[in-house]
Scaffold this active site. Structure first.
Site, PDB file in Angstrom:
ATOM      1  N   SER A 165      24.292  -7.276  52.385  1.00 24.49           N
ATOM      2  CA  SER A 165      24.607  -6.881  53.642  1.00 24.49           C
ATOM      3  C   SER A 165      22.938  -6.639  54.787  1.00 24.49           C
ATOM      4  O   SER A 165      22.388  -6.877  54.409  1.00 24.49           O
ATOM      5  CB  SER A 165      25.220  -5.717  54.177  1.00 24.49           C
ATOM      6  OG  SER A 165      24.185  -4.661  53.547  1.00 24.49           O
TER       7      SER A 165
ATOM      8  N   LEU B  99      19.555  -6.988  56.464  1.00 25.17           N
ATOM      9  CA  LEU B  99      18.119  -8.206  56.242  1.00 25.17           C
ATOM     10  C   LEU B  99      17.813  -8.767  54.952  1.00 25.17           C
ATOM     11  O   LEU B  99      18.363  -9.868  54.812  1.00 25.17           O
ATOM     12  CB  LEU B  99      17.012  -7.077  56.550  1.00 25.17           C
ATOM     13  CG  LEU B  99      16.618  -6.349  57.294  1.00 25.17           C
ATOM     14  CD1 LEU B  99      15.716  -5.671  57.238  1.00 25.17           C
ATOM     15  CD2 LEU B  99      16.229  -7.494  59.157  1.00 25.17           C
TER      16      LEU B  99
ATOM     17  N   ASP C  27      22.290  -4.720  44.787  1.00 22.09           N
ATOM     18  CA  ASP C  27      22.900  -3.206  45.420  1.00 22.09           C
ATOM     19  C   ASP C  27      23.917  -2.425  44.912  1.00 22.09           C
ATOM     20  O   ASP C  27      24.337  -2.337  43.511  1.00 22.09           O
ATOM     21  CB  ASP C  27      23.846  -4.724  47.036  1.00 22.09           C
ATOM     22  CG  ASP C  27      23.412  -3.488  48.275  1.00 22.09           C
ATOM     23  OD1 ASP C  27      23.921  -2.247  48.097  1.00 22.09           O
ATOM     24  OD2 ASP C  27      23.087  -4.466  49.311  1.00 22.09           O
TER      25      ASP C  27
ATOM     26  N   ASP D  26      21.315   1.315  41.861  1.00 25.53           N
ATOM     27  CA  ASP D  26      20.735   1.905  42.148  1.00 25.53           C
ATOM     28  C   ASP D  26      18.917   1.516  42.401  1.00 25.53           C
ATOM     29  O   ASP D  26      18.156   1.708  41.011  1.00 25.53           O
ATOM     30  CB  ASP D  26      21.003   3.424  41.978  1.00 25.53           C
ATOM     31  CG  ASP D  26      20.251   4.648  42.982  1.00 25.53           C
ATOM     32  OD1 ASP D  26      19.509   4.586  43.134  1.00 25.53           O
ATOM     33  OD2 ASP D  26      21.085   5.714  43.148  1.00 25.53           O
ATOM     34  N   VAL D  27      18.667   1.050  42.820  1.00 20.31           N
ATOM     35  CA  VAL D  27      16.895   0.491  42.955  1.00 20.31           C
ATOM     36  C   VAL D  27      15.816   2.215  43.017  1.00 20.31           C
ATOM     37  O   VAL D  27      14.828   1.562  42.320  1.00 20.31           O
ATOM     38  CB  VAL D  27      15.882   0.321  44.205  1.00 20.31           C
ATOM     39  CG1 VAL D  27      16.941  -0.567  45.196  1.00 20.31           C
ATOM     40  CG2 VAL D  27      16.504   1.505  45.359  1.00 20.31           C
TER      41      VAL D  27
ATOM     42  N   CYS E 269      14.207  -4.554  50.765  1.00 19.36           N
ATOM     43  CA  CYS E 269      15.201  -4.538  51.737  1.00 19.36           C
ATOM     44  C   CYS E 269      16.086  -3.194  51.783  1.00 19.36           C
ATOM     45  O   CYS E 269      16.623  -3.008  53.160  1.00 19.36           O
ATOM     46  CB  CYS E 269      16.374  -5.932  52.209  1.00 19.36           C
ATOM     47  SG  CYS E 269      15.669  -7.450  53.099  1.00 19.36           S
TER      48      CYS E 269
ATOM     49  N   SER F  20       9.019  -0.284  58.920  1.00 22.01           N
ATOM     50  CA  SER F  20       9.223  -0.029  60.111  1.00 22.01           C
ATOM     51  C   SER F  20       8.442   0.270  61.203  1.00 22.01           C
ATOM     52  O   SER F  20       7.905   0.642  61.120  1.00 22.01           O
ATOM     53  CB  SER F  20      10.735   0.732  59.982  1.00 22.01           C
ATOM     54  OG  SER F  20      11.018   0.862  61.052  1.00 22.01           O
TER      55      SER F  20
ATOM     56  N   TYR G 276      12.640   9.323  56.995  1.00 20.63           N
ATOM     57  CA  TYR G 276      12.225   7.602  57.335  1.00 20.63           C
ATOM     58  C   TYR G 276      10.727   7.512  57.400  1.00 20.63           C
ATOM     59  O   TYR G 276      10.367   6.613  57.118  1.00 20.63           O
ATOM     60  CB  TYR G 276      13.211   7.223  58.533  1.00 20.63           C
ATOM     61  CG  TYR G 276      13.530   5.196  59.025  1.00 20.63           C
ATOM     62  CD1 TYR G 276      13.944   5.182  57.906  1.00 20.63           C
ATOM     63  CD2 TYR G 276      12.855   4.794  59.742  1.00 20.63           C
ATOM     64  CE1 TYR G 276      15.003   3.899  57.573  1.00 20.63           C
ATOM     65  CE2 TYR G 276      13.007   3.543  59.697  1.00 20.63           C
ATOM     66  CZ  TYR G 276      13.691   2.936  58.400  1.00 20.63           C
ATOM     67  OH  TYR G 276      13.614   1.521  58.652  1.00 20.63           O
TER      68      TYR G 276
ATOM     69  N   LYS H 255       8.323   4.818  55.103  1.00 22.47           N
ATOM     70  CA  LYS H 255       7.972   3.220  55.336  1.00 22.47           C
ATOM     71  C   LYS H 255       6.543   3.602  55.704  1.00 22.47           C
ATOM     72  O   LYS H 255       6.053   2.261  55.038  1.00 22.47           O
ATOM     73  CB  LYS H 255       8.765   3.223  56.861  1.00 22.47           C
ATOM     74  CG  LYS H 255      10.516   2.781  56.976  1.00 22.47           C
ATOM     75  CD  LYS H 255      10.621   1.924  55.911  1.00 22.47           C
ATOM     76  CE  LYS H 255      11.916   1.450  56.204  1.00 22.47           C
ATOM     77  NZ  LYS H 255      12.283   0.523  54.731  1.00 22.47           N
TER      78      LYS H 255
END
Length: 232
Positions: A15, A17, A36, A59-60, A86, A148, A161, A165
């Site tokens: 989904s 990006l 994903d 799961d990353v 992403c 970001s 967050y 990033k």
């Protein structure tokens, strides 16, 4: 690296990006592996994209799951040339607010997925890229990370967050140096990778992208192969 004939692994590829990136690379003649979560729409998305796409659930943050997903990509598509990170999550919570101190578990989870998950995928994908034969530029692979504006200008409630990033921004240069060829000779050879000076065509390619991408604004982009000049 040319997109045509390359194999790209894209985390969060089902989904947003990730999916948009996969569609662009497919249109350019590449193949894609969408990584994903099992609950994502990955199976349906990959089916819609056709035979040049693969969905691998993982799961990353899991070393074993990412390793298995990469093996699946290599088994079907032949190699790993590109990694685009992403996958990510967000959370809005003040360090201290009306409900008291922030939930440390929430903060930890955001760091785990966004920052540690990104590094986990880089280290494992790099092991596959290292097996590739270098192209005429000496490239064996390409890694694209997603940060970001919050890495620099985080808003209220974005501590987790922004930290995640900001970590991605901070680790990108040393990782590029980790993976570069150890060549240090003339000025061009001081560039970590590729060990040469830039070409006008590369500048032109970036300029064309800047013209076409409406969201790219007010930003400084370094097109220098990760070189950092000494004072003298």
């Amino acid at each position: 690296m040319k997109i045509t004939g390359s194999v790209a692994v894209i985390t969060g590829g089902a989904s947003g990006l990730g999916r948009a990136t996969a569609e662009r690379l497919l249109a350019g003649g590449g193949k894609v592996a969408l990584l994903d979560l099992p609950r994502s729409a990955g199976v349906e998305v990959a089916r819609h994209m056709g035979g040049s796409a693969l969905f691998a659930a993982c799961d990353v943050t899991s070393a074993d799951e990412v390793a298995a997903a990469l093996e699946a990509a290599v088994a079907k598509l032949g190699a790993v040339h590109v990694l685009v990170n992403c996958a990510g999550i967000g959370a809005a919570e003040k360090a201290y607010g009306k409900r008291g101190p922030a939930d440390l578990g929430v903060f930890t989870r955001v760091i785990q997925v966004n920052l540690i998950g990104t590094f986990n995928c880089i280290r494992l994908a790099a092991a596959h890229m290292a097996k590739n034969q270098p192209n005429e530029e000496g490239e064996r692979g390409v890694v694209v990370n997603t940060a970001s504006v919050a890495a620099f200008d985080g808003q209220i409630g974005q501590a987790a967050y922004s930290a995640s990033k900001g970590g991605i921004v901070g680790m990108t240069l040393p990782i590029a140096r980790d993976l570069a060829e150890p060549v240090r000779l003339a000025l061009g050879k001081q560039v970590p990778f590729p060990p040469r000076l830039g070409r006008p065509s590369e500048y032109g390619a970036l300029a064309a992208h800047i013209v076409e991408n409406a969201m790219l604004n007010g930003e400084t982009i370094r097109l220098d192969g990760a070189i950092r000049m000494q004072p003298r």
